[in-house]
Scaffold this motif. Structure first.
Motif, PDB file in Angstrom:
ATOM      1  N   PRO A 159      43.745  44.061  38.349  1.00 30.43           N
ATOM      2  CA  PRO A 159      44.095  44.053  39.806  1.00 30.43           C
ATOM      3  C   PRO A 159      43.186  42.968  40.324  1.00 30.43           C
ATOM      4  CG  PRO A 159      43.306  46.301  38.854  1.00 30.43           C
ATOM      5  CD  PRO A 159      43.508  45.358  37.667  1.00 30.43           C
ATOM      6  N   SER A 160      42.272  42.197  39.444  1.00 30.21           N
ATOM      7  CA  SER A 160      41.522  41.057  40.097  1.00 30.21           C
ATOM      8  C   SER A 160      42.457  39.817  40.267  1.00 30.21           C
ATOM      9  CB  SER A 160      40.222  40.623  39.076  1.00 30.21           C
ATOM     10  OG  SER A 160      41.209  40.225  37.629  1.00 30.21           O
ATOM     11  N   VAL A 161      43.529  39.977  39.661  1.00 23.11           N
ATOM     12  CA  VAL A 161      44.581  38.822  39.735  1.00 23.11           C
ATOM     13  C   VAL A 161      45.105  39.098  41.386  1.00 23.11           C
ATOM     14  CG1 VAL A 161      46.854  38.011  39.092  1.00 23.11           C
ATOM     15  CG2 VAL A 161      45.015  38.634  37.414  1.00 23.11           C
ATOM     16  N   TYR A 162      45.844  40.436  41.514  1.00 17.72           N
ATOM     17  CA  TYR A 162      46.236  40.647  42.923  1.00 17.72           C
ATOM     18  C   TYR A 162      45.342  40.290  43.976  1.00 17.72           C
ATOM     19  CZ  TYR A 162      49.670  42.660  39.967  1.00 17.72           C
ATOM     20  OH  TYR A 162      50.638  43.058  38.763  1.00 17.72           O
ATOM     21  N   ALA A 163      43.902  40.522  43.624  1.00 18.27           N
ATOM     22  CA  ALA A 163      42.883  40.251  44.640  1.00 18.27           C
ATOM     23  C   ALA A 163      43.023  38.861  45.112  1.00 18.27           C
ATOM     24  CB  ALA A 163      41.652  40.820  44.184  1.00 18.27           C
ATOM     25  N   SER A 191      50.326  49.539  42.483  1.00 23.35           N
ATOM     26  CA  SER A 191      48.932  50.140  42.299  1.00 23.35           C
ATOM     27  C   SER A 191      47.818  49.664  42.932  1.00 23.35           C
ATOM     28  CB  SER A 191      48.710  50.273  40.799  1.00 23.35           C
ATOM     29  OG  SER A 191      47.316  50.807  40.258  1.00 23.35           O
ATOM     30  N   PHE A 192      47.815  48.312  43.075  1.00 26.03           N
ATOM     31  CA  PHE A 192      46.929  47.677  43.891  1.00 26.03           C
ATOM     32  C   PHE A 192      46.772  47.983  45.342  1.00 26.03           C
ATOM     33  CE2 PHE A 192      45.120  43.759  46.105  1.00 26.03           C
ATOM     34  CZ  PHE A 192      43.764  43.792  45.457  1.00 26.03           C
ATOM     35  N   GLY A 193      47.906  48.007  45.998  1.00 22.91           N
ATOM     36  CA  GLY A 193      47.883  48.542  47.254  1.00 22.91           C
ATOM     37  C   GLY A 193      48.953  47.642  48.094  1.00 22.91           C
ATOM     38  N   PHE A 194      49.508  46.958  47.403  1.00 24.03           N
ATOM     39  CA  PHE A 194      50.736  45.914  48.024  1.00 24.03           C
ATOM     40  C   PHE A 194      51.789  46.560  48.585  1.00 24.03           C
ATOM     41  CE2 PHE A 194      49.306  41.984  45.616  1.00 24.03           C
ATOM     42  CZ  PHE A 194      48.432  41.694  46.391  1.00 24.03           C
ATOM     43  N   LYS A 195      52.431  46.208  49.538  1.00 24.56           N
ATOM     44  CA  LYS A 195      53.694  46.643  49.743  1.00 24.56           C
ATOM     45  C   LYS A 195      54.707  45.913  48.996  1.00 24.56           C
ATOM     46  CE  LYS A 195      52.871  49.147  53.210  1.00 24.56           C
ATOM     47  NZ  LYS A 195      53.097  50.918  53.102  1.00 24.56           N
TER      48      LYS A 195
END
Length: 229
Positions: A159-163, A191-195
């Motif tokens: 998740p830290s990457v997508y952040a 899962s991170f919450g992106f579309k």
């Protein structure tokens, strides 16, 4: 043009690089003469080990940049097929510095930017690899940001990457459309919450993971349409 309902709130479009914007299939074509009937299985093994090593290094807390991971994976693949050719190995590694973009990419990015959507690459690639590859593809001026996992020392799908994209554009995850051709990356981003838009060029089944894409496309040709650009 009206955006797809699930993408109506999108302010930025963030792309995976390899296998999404950049065509890894061209690498097989480039080395077919040298590898012969070993081309497809060796290239598949190289890519599989490249991803496995990235995930395992993140789990073990033993980060190395993507160039090193790619190099280690190639050495494993070549050894598996009994190949020892330093010149060929050097050529195969260098190909990652200038992979060809899919043909629809430049016009697609131009449409998104004309619609005032922010654009970025978010990739496992090292800064050196991404800078060289995006420059060779003529995409540098079509992107607002190029984000590498090296900023956090972990690989996707952590998740830290997508952040990194949320921090760069100052918006919520739901305001970012993440685009990838890799099913595992799609699941991580969702899962991170992106579309999420999955570019399923090969028509493969969806991964059996907790989260999936909002939209599935066969190529990037229609991405601007579904984003209302």
């Amino acid at each position: 043009m009206t955006a797809h309902p699930s993408l109506a709130s999108v302010r930025a479009c963030v792309f995976d690089a390899y296998g999404t914007v950049m065509n890894l299939g061209d690498l097989s074509t480039e080395f077919a003469a040298a590898l012969g009937d070993k081309t497809a299985p060796l290239m598949d093994l190289w890519r599989r080990k490249q991803l496995e090593y990235s995930w395992l290094r993140t789990l073990m807390g033993q980060h190395a940049d993507f160039w090193t991971v790619t190099s280690d994976a190639l050495d494993y693949a070549l050894s598996s097929f009994g190949l020892d050719d330093p010149a060929l190995r050097a050529r195969m590694m260098q190909a990652w510095m200038a992979p060809c973009p899919y043909p629809e990419v430049p016009a697609m990015l131009d449409r998104l930017r004309a619609a005032e959507l922010k654009t970025a690459i978010l990739s496992n690639g090292s800064v050196t690899m991404l800078t060289a590859g995006i420059g060779a593809a003529g995409l540098t001026d079509r992107l607002d940001a190029v984000l590498s996992v090296e900023s956090v020392g972990r690989f996707k799908p952590h998740p830290s990457v997508y952040a990194l994209a949320v921090e760069r554009f100052g918006c919520t995850p739901a305001e970012i459309c993440f685009v990838s051709g890799n099913g595992w990356d799609v699941a991580g981003a969702a899962s991170f919450g992106f579309k999420v838009v999955w570019i399923n060029r090969a028509g493969v089944p969806q991964e059996r993971l907790p989260c999936g894409p909002d939209v599935v496309l066969a190529s990037l040709d229609n991405l601007a349409d579904i984003l209302g650009a």
